[in-house]
Design an enzyme around this catalytic site. Structure first.
Site, PDB file in Angstrom:
ATOM      1  NE  ARG A   4     -12.765   0.528  -3.525  1.00 40.12           N
ATOM      2  CZ  ARG A   4     -12.606   0.553  -2.199  1.00 40.12           C
ATOM      3  NH1 ARG A   4     -12.686   1.699  -1.565  1.00 40.12           N
ATOM      4  NH2 ARG A   4     -12.362  -0.560  -1.534  1.00 40.12           N
ATOM      5  N   GLY A  62     -17.355  -9.792   1.857  1.00 37.61           N
ATOM      6  CA  GLY A  62     -16.849  -8.821   2.829  1.00 37.61           C
ATOM      7  C   GLY A  62     -15.674  -9.370   3.621  1.00 37.61           C
ATOM      8  N   GLY A  72     -12.202   3.263   7.376  1.00 42.39           N
ATOM      9  CA  GLY A  72     -13.106   3.066   8.500  1.00 42.39           C
ATOM     10  C   GLY A  72     -12.687   3.988   9.645  1.00 42.39           C
ATOM     11  CG  ASN A  75      -8.997   0.949  -1.438  1.00 44.89           C
ATOM     12  OD1 ASN A  75      -8.833  -0.260  -1.280  1.00 44.89           O
ATOM     13  ND2 ASN A  75      -9.159   1.777  -0.432  1.00 44.89           N
ATOM     14  CE  LYS A 133      19.760 -13.625 -28.999  1.00 41.55           C
ATOM     15  NZ  LYS A 133      19.132 -14.677 -29.795  1.00 41.55           N
ATOM     16  CB  ALA A 170      35.104  -2.704 -45.347  1.00 47.18           C
ATOM     17  NE  ARG A 216      35.965  -5.546 -50.877  1.00 48.73           N
ATOM     18  CZ  ARG A 216      36.744  -4.946 -49.972  1.00 48.73           C
ATOM     19  NH1 ARG A 216      36.335  -4.809 -48.730  1.00 48.73           N
ATOM     20  NH2 ARG A 216      37.920  -4.501 -50.307  1.00 48.73           N
TER      21      ARG A 216
HETATM   22  C1  UD1 Z   1     -10.907  -1.916   4.898  1.00 52.21           C
HETATM   23  C2  UD1 Z   1     -11.597  -1.736   6.242  1.00 52.21           C
HETATM   24  C3  UD1 Z   1     -11.468  -0.261   6.663  1.00 52.21           C
HETATM   25  C4  UD1 Z   1     -10.009   0.138   6.732  1.00 52.21           C
HETATM   26  C5  UD1 Z   1      -9.295  -0.152   5.402  1.00 52.21           C
HETATM   27  C6  UD1 Z   1      -7.808   0.014   5.567  1.00 52.21           C
HETATM   28  C7  UD1 Z   1     -13.414  -3.369   6.308  1.00 52.21           C
HETATM   29  C8  UD1 Z   1     -14.883  -3.573   6.206  1.00 52.21           C
HETATM   30  N1  UD1 Z   1     -12.966  -2.107   6.135  1.00 52.21           N
HETATM   31  O1  UD1 Z   1     -11.635  -1.128   3.962  1.00 52.21           O
HETATM   32  O2  UD1 Z   1     -12.048  -0.086   7.937  1.00 52.21           O
HETATM   33  O3  UD1 Z   1      -9.904   1.508   7.038  1.00 52.21           O
HETATM   34  O4  UD1 Z   1      -9.541  -1.519   4.993  1.00 52.21           O
HETATM   35  O5  UD1 Z   1      -7.148  -0.148   4.347  1.00 52.21           O
HETATM   36  O6  UD1 Z   1     -12.676  -4.306   6.557  1.00 52.21           O
HETATM   37  N2  UD1 Z   1     -11.225  -8.845   0.932  1.00 52.21           N
HETATM   38  C9  UD1 Z   1     -11.478 -10.199   0.936  1.00 52.21           C
HETATM   39  N3  UD1 Z   1     -12.750 -10.629   0.808  1.00 52.21           N
HETATM   40  C10 UD1 Z   1     -13.811  -9.804   0.662  1.00 52.21           C
HETATM   41  C11 UD1 Z   1     -13.550  -8.411   0.668  1.00 52.21           C
HETATM   42  C12 UD1 Z   1     -12.254  -7.952   0.812  1.00 52.21           C
HETATM   43  O7  UD1 Z   1     -10.549 -11.016   1.075  1.00 52.21           O
HETATM   44  O8  UD1 Z   1     -14.938 -10.295   0.554  1.00 52.21           O
HETATM   45  C13 UD1 Z   1      -9.831  -8.372   1.046  1.00 52.21           C
HETATM   46  C14 UD1 Z   1      -9.406  -7.491  -0.123  1.00 52.21           C
HETATM   47  O9  UD1 Z   1      -8.800  -8.284  -1.149  1.00 52.21           O
HETATM   48  C15 UD1 Z   1      -8.420  -6.534   0.521  1.00 52.21           C
HETATM   49  C16 UD1 Z   1      -8.842  -6.472   1.984  1.00 52.21           C
HETATM   50  O10 UD1 Z   1      -9.720  -7.555   2.187  1.00 52.21           O
HETATM   51  O11 UD1 Z   1      -7.086  -7.010   0.434  1.00 52.21           O
HETATM   52  C17 UD1 Z   1      -9.556  -5.160   2.327  1.00 52.21           C
HETATM   53  O12 UD1 Z   1     -10.689  -5.026   1.501  1.00 52.21           O
HETATM   54  P1  UD1 Z   1     -11.111  -3.646   0.843  1.00 52.21           P
HETATM   55  O13 UD1 Z   1     -12.331  -3.868   0.052  1.00 52.21           O
HETATM   56  O14 UD1 Z   1      -9.952  -3.026   0.174  1.00 52.21           O
HETATM   57  O15 UD1 Z   1     -11.485  -2.823   2.159  1.00 52.21           O
HETATM   58  P2  UD1 Z   1     -11.488  -1.258   2.361  1.00 52.21           P
HETATM   59  O16 UD1 Z   1     -12.738  -0.702   1.787  1.00 52.21           O
HETATM   60  O17 UD1 Z   1     -10.210  -0.676   1.921  1.00 52.21           O
HETATM   61 CA    CA Z   2      -8.428  -1.421   0.817  1.00 51.80          CA
END
Ligand code: UD1
Ligand code: CA
Length: 454
Positions: free
Chosen positions: A14, A77, A139, A226, A350, A424, A441
């Site tokens: 995003r 995820g 969430g 995000n 510098k 100068a 000069r």
């Molecule tokens: C997440 C939560 C949401 C919460 C919000 C708070 C989940 C499914 N949702 O949503 O409930 O309200 O954070 O800020 O957890 N990441 C990984 N691997 C992945 C995906 C993400 O390491 O495969 C890491 C990202 O780098 C990030 C963190 O997990 O630092 C959260 O991921 P992000 O995609 O930002 O989750 P949100 O949609 O913000």
């Molecule tokens: Ca997030």
């Protein structure tokens, strides 16, 4: 004592960026660094950072931190990210603190309170929740008669569920032996086709495990970055907190809306910061200074007491007490300017040491030079320190009480002896002994134009 897992593998699509989300900066520090800074005040046996997208860049940034890393090859995820640390936590019987790596406003105190809350309540799972007036994107916490049933992601919520204001902040305490089993049960049959960590809550409830939510009073702390708008809001909030502390400590900030100061700045009482001023990275400013307007200072840098910096740029340099810098001075890396010095308009310095009571008031370049005390640099004096053909730079020493005349050029390497004067308009190529007037000069000649005098 807990073990900690930081989720930092996501790309941050995003943000629409070539750079992985957690390395985007707020002031000079990446988002991840702010999270790790808060974690440094939490008693944790281990900190494991889950990297994935641009893992090499994230790992090389993490070299400076006492953490280990695990790679999530495909970012399937947040639940899948936690699955990736199973090997590291095999057989572990204690509490695991899990935190999203994109939440730079979470404070150490909040994390410590949350761990205490989890351990005092003797539950299997707890998470940080918060009530937001605009909960979009977060969430939602689904409850029935106050019992927590699940966390539902924004994209999977019904219209009615979207009205819920209680959200998940993305910080959890898990009893690892319980959660490990739940991770195996996660599915990706949801709007984003991801293995959501948040589905652990619904699973845990269905298994009769104890779940509780720790309610966060300050809603800003939950802010996850995000979008670019989130990033800008975090900058603003970090800045406001710093300006508040500075004002509490006796610094005048004339216009907070146009003043940006990073939290590691140290500014003395009765210093006045004028509008449009930007101060970043370990800058120490003494008492009673006037800084700005329209000034930027990039540290590490120091400015002594009662100095003034007007409409100028300073980077990685130190300036003594009672100095007057600007307007329109450019103090570049490695400059060490002593007390009672005046650096005026359109002067660039510098990698040079400038002694006490020196003045370079107008239109000069001073590079790779040492000026001892009480030197006066005349308007338009240029130190020619650079050989363009070889790329080499040469040094200049100007001893105490020297004055250089207007528009003189000193071709380095060169030394000017104590109390000498450069006339100068001179182009000086040879060292000048002490107590000497150097004139280099062409002599002024007067040729009568007979035509004119006819
Ligand atoms: C997440 C939560 C949401 C919460 C919000 C708070 C989940 C499914 N949702 O949503 O409930 O309200 O954070 O800020 O957890 N990441 C990984 N691997 C992945 C995906 C993400 O390491 O495969 C890491 C990202 O780098 C990030 C963190 O997990 O630092 C959260 O991921 P992000 O995609 O930002 O989750 P949100 O949609 O913000
Ligand atoms: Ca997030």
């Amino acid at each position: 004592m807990v073990k900690t897992v930081v989720l930092a593998a996501g790309s941050g699509s995003r943000l629409k960026s070539d750079k992985v989300k957690v390395l985007h900066r707020i002031f000079d520090k990446p988002i991840l660094s702010w999270v790790l800074e808060s974690l440094s005040e939490v008693e944790s046996e281990d900190i494991i950072v889950v990297c994935g997208h641009q893992a090499e860049e994230v790992k090389s940034f993490l070299h400076a931190y006492p953490v280990s890393t695990v790679i999530q090859e495909e970012q399937l995820g947040t639940g899948h990210a936690l699955m990736c640390v199973r090997e590291q936590l095999q057989g572990y019987e204690g509490t695991v603190l899990v935190i999203n790596g994109d939440s730079p406003l979470i404070r150490a105190e909040t994390l410590n309170d949350m761990i205490k809350f989890h351990q005092d309540n003797i539950v299997d799972i707890s998470f940080l929740s918060c009530h937001l007036n605009h909960p979009d994107g977060y969430g939602r916490v689904i409850r029935k008669d106050n019992r927590i049933l699940a966390i539902k992601e924004d994209k999977d919520c019904s219209e009615a569920e979207r009205q819920i204001k209680e959200v998940n902040a993305g910080v959890y305490c898990f009893e690892w032996s319980t959660v490990e089993e739940g991770l195996n049960k996660l599915k990706n049959d949801n709007a984003q086709e991801e293995y959501y960590l948040t589905d652990i809550i619904g699973w845990a409830d269905s298994q009769g495990h104890e779940i509780s939510a720790c309610d966060l009073k300050n809603p800003y702390e939950v802010l996850g970055v995000n979008t670019r708008e989130d990033l800008s809001l975090v900058w603003k909030l970090k800045n406001e907190a710093t300006l508040h502390d500075l004002m509490q400590n006796g610094v005048t900030i004339v216009d907070p809306a146009s003043t940006f100061i990073s939290s590691d700045a140290d500014i003395g009482e009765d210093t006045i910061i004028l509008p449009n001023t930007y101060i970043q990275r370990r800058v120490v400013i003494g008492k009673g200074c006037n800084i700005g307007p329209n000034t930027s200072i990039y540290g590490p840098a120091e400015i002594g007491e009662n100095s003034q910096v007007i409409q100028s740029h300073i980077s990685r340099s130190s300036i003594g007490a009672n100095a007057m810098i600007g307007p329109f001075a450019h103090i570049r890396d490695g400059s060490d300017i002593n007390d009672n010095v005046r650096i005026g308009n359109f002067v660039e310095i510098k990698n040079s040491a400038i002694g006490d009571n020196c003045a370079a008031a107008h239109l000069s370049y001073i590079g790779d030079a040492q000026l001892k005390n009480n030197v006066n640099v005349g308007a338009g004096t240029i130190i020619a320190n650079y050989d363009h053909r070889t790329g080499e730079k040469y040094e200049t020493v100007i001893n105490a009480r020297v004055s250089t005349g207007a528009n003189s050029v000193l071709i380095a390497p060169i030394k000017i002896g104590e109390r000498s004067i450069v006339a100068a308009g001179s182009v000086v190529t040879k060292d000048v002994p002490e107590d000497t007037l150097a004139i280099a000069r062409p002599k002024q000649e007067h040729k009568r134009n007979k035509q004119l005098t006819k």
